[in-house]
Design a protein around this motif. Structure first.
Motif, mmCIF file in Angstrom:
data_model
loop_
_atom_site.group_PDB
_atom_site.id
_atom_site.type_symbol
_atom_site.label_atom_id
_atom_site.label_comp_id
_atom_site.label_asym_id
_atom_site.label_seq_id
_atom_site.Cartn_x
_atom_site.Cartn_y
_atom_site.Cartn_z
ATOM 1 N N MET A 59 0.626 -1.272 0.348
ATOM 2 C CA MET A 59 -0.263 -0.066 0.079
ATOM 3 C C MET A 59 0.890 1.534 0.154
ATOM 4 N N ARG A 60 0.356 1.997 -0.081
ATOM 5 C CA ARG A 60 1.324 3.449 0.132
ATOM 6 C C ARG A 60 -0.340 4.502 0.071
ATOM 7 N N GLY A 61 -0.061 6.083 -0.429
ATOM 8 C CA GLY A 61 -1.180 6.614 -0.008
ATOM 9 C C GLY A 61 -1.331 7.403 -1.676
ATOM 10 N N ARG A 62 -2.548 7.514 -1.372
ATOM 11 C CA ARG A 62 -2.628 8.382 -3.002
ATOM 12 C C ARG A 62 -3.894 9.696 -3.300
ATOM 13 N N CYS A 63 -3.630 10.412 -4.095
ATOM 14 C CA CYS A 63 -4.623 11.447 -3.693
ATOM 15 C C CYS A 63 -5.819 11.521 -5.370
ATOM 16 N N ALA A 64 -6.669 12.030 -5.146
ATOM 17 C CA ALA A 64 -7.794 12.182 -6.127
ATOM 18 C C ALA A 64 -6.844 12.953 -7.315
ATOM 19 N N CYS A 65 -5.403 14.179 -7.647
ATOM 20 C CA CYS A 65 -5.106 14.944 -8.187
ATOM 21 C C CYS A 65 -4.157 13.869 -9.103
ATOM 22 N N GLY A 66 -3.785 12.664 -8.306
ATOM 23 C CA GLY A 66 -2.596 12.523 -9.529
ATOM 24 C C GLY A 66 -1.700 11.874 -8.922
ATOM 25 N N TRP A 67 -1.553 12.200 -7.741
ATOM 26 C CA TRP A 67 -0.169 11.929 -6.801
ATOM 27 C C TRP A 67 -0.025 10.461 -6.694
ATOM 28 N N ARG A 68 0.598 9.883 -6.095
ATOM 29 C CA ARG A 68 1.019 8.591 -5.214
ATOM 30 C C ARG A 68 2.342 8.260 -4.727
ATOM 31 N N GLY A 69 2.519 7.945 -3.336
ATOM 32 C CA GLY A 69 2.961 8.418 -2.446
ATOM 33 C C GLY A 69 4.100 7.613 -3.095
ATOM 34 N N GLU A 70 5.956 7.931 -3.045
ATOM 35 C CA GLU A 70 6.189 7.166 -3.298
ATOM 36 C C GLU A 70 6.954 6.019 -1.972
ATOM 37 N N ASP A 89 -3.221 -0.643 10.453
ATOM 38 C CA ASP A 89 -2.905 0.355 11.043
ATOM 39 C C ASP A 89 -2.365 1.854 9.324
ATOM 40 N N VAL A 90 -2.896 2.053 8.881
ATOM 41 C CA VAL A 90 -2.579 2.670 7.072
ATOM 42 C C VAL A 90 -2.370 3.763 7.555
ATOM 43 N N SER A 91 -1.545 4.739 8.704
ATOM 44 C CA SER A 91 -0.714 6.026 9.318
ATOM 45 C C SER A 91 -0.047 6.075 7.957
ATOM 46 N N ALA A 92 1.474 5.301 8.047
ATOM 47 C CA ALA A 92 2.568 5.513 7.131
ATOM 48 C C ALA A 92 1.845 6.381 5.873
ATOM 49 N N PRO A 93 0.721 5.644 5.232
ATOM 50 C CA PRO A 93 0.458 6.485 3.556
ATOM 51 C C PRO A 93 -0.033 7.749 4.601
ATOM 52 N N GLU A 94 -1.174 8.142 5.057
ATOM 53 C CA GLU A 94 -1.843 8.984 5.059
ATOM 54 C C GLU A 94 -0.310 9.807 5.300
ATOM 55 N N GLU A 95 0.412 9.561 6.683
ATOM 56 C CA GLU A 95 1.280 10.679 6.730
ATOM 57 C C GLU A 95 1.924 10.892 5.303
ATOM 58 N N ASP A 96 2.398 9.916 4.241
ATOM 59 C CA ASP A 96 2.866 10.309 3.288
ATOM 60 C C ASP A 96 1.931 11.241 2.429
ATOM 61 N N TRP A 97 0.474 11.268 2.683
ATOM 62 C CA TRP A 97 -0.502 12.468 1.816
ATOM 63 C C TRP A 97 -0.447 13.882 2.623
ATOM 64 N N GLU A 98 -0.373 13.773 3.622
ATOM 65 C CA GLU A 98 -0.050 15.376 4.477
ATOM 66 C C GLU A 98 0.915 15.562 3.837
ATOM 67 N N ALA A 99 1.941 15.043 3.973
ATOM 68 C CA ALA A 99 3.454 16.380 3.604
ATOM 69 C C ALA A 99 2.999 16.064 1.385
ATOM 70 N N HIS A 100 2.014 14.993 0.916
ATOM 71 C CA HIS A 100 1.913 15.741 -0.064
ATOM 72 C C HIS A 100 0.722 17.192 0.260
ATOM 73 N N MET A 101 -0.128 17.419 0.797
ATOM 74 C CA MET A 101 -0.973 18.154 0.877
ATOM 75 C C MET A 101 0.286 19.657 1.585
#
Length: 192
Positions: A59-70, A89-101
């Protein structure tokens, strides 16, 4: 519902999944009985391999804008089934999305402090009034719509006339190119 940040509604985030080969699967469809409609889902926990669904390996973070977590994290389906998908625990993908935001917010054009303060004060005042006097709030909203009708088309026409790239407008607004294009079209043709 995914992760959201106020003021950046087009950037809804969620847990994205990858198959063992590194590809991102399409939606999973559910046959809910007779009829021609099949419900589709991209919820991460739907890719558990049951009923011939694809099995996600990571799994990884993803955003509706097209961004995908590394950063890619492995999925442990045994732990998911023992704890339940809500407790996994899905906190790591959410943390990556927060950094994207944080990056999206940094690149967005900030409003001048006085305008931001006026809008914040208006929102707070209307929130305080809405229970006691909804008619007064409706009157204020009507006045605000008049301001939008006066200035939205002017700003949209200036931006369109200057041929500013849509990507640049989207970044400044903190939104997606699709949403920025819709915004320009809506305001350009408002009350024509």
């Amino acid at each position: 519902m995914g992760w959201q940040r106020e003021g950046f509604e087009t950037h809804e985030g969620e847990v994205g999944v990858l198959l063992a080969d590194g590809s991102e699967p399409g939606p999973v469809y559910y046959d809910l009985g007779s009829g021609s409609y099949f419900h589709g889902s991209t919820d991460w926990w739907a890719y558990d391999g049951t009923l011939r669904r694809p099995t996600a390996a990571s799994m990884r973070g993803r955003c509706a804008c097209g961004w995908r977590g590394e950063r890619i994290m492995p999925l442990d389906w045994e732990r998911v089934s023992s704890a339940g998908h809500d407790a996994y625990d899905v906190s790591a993908p959410e943390e990556d999305w927060e950094a994207h935001m944080d990056d999206v917010a940094t690149r967005a054009l900030p409003l001048p402090d006085d305008v931001s303060g006026l809008l914040r004060a208006l929102r707070e005042r209307l929130d305080a009034l809405v229970d006691d006097n909804p008619l007064l709030v409706l009157k204020a909203v009507q006045e605000a719509e008049g301001i939008v009708a006066d200035f939205g088309p002017i700003a949209a026409r200036y931006l369109t006339g200057d041929a500013m790239p849509l990507a640049q407008i989207a970044e400044a607004l903190g939104t997606t190119e699709k949403a920025a294009g819709s915004c320009l079209t809506r305001y350009r043709h408002l009350y024509l």
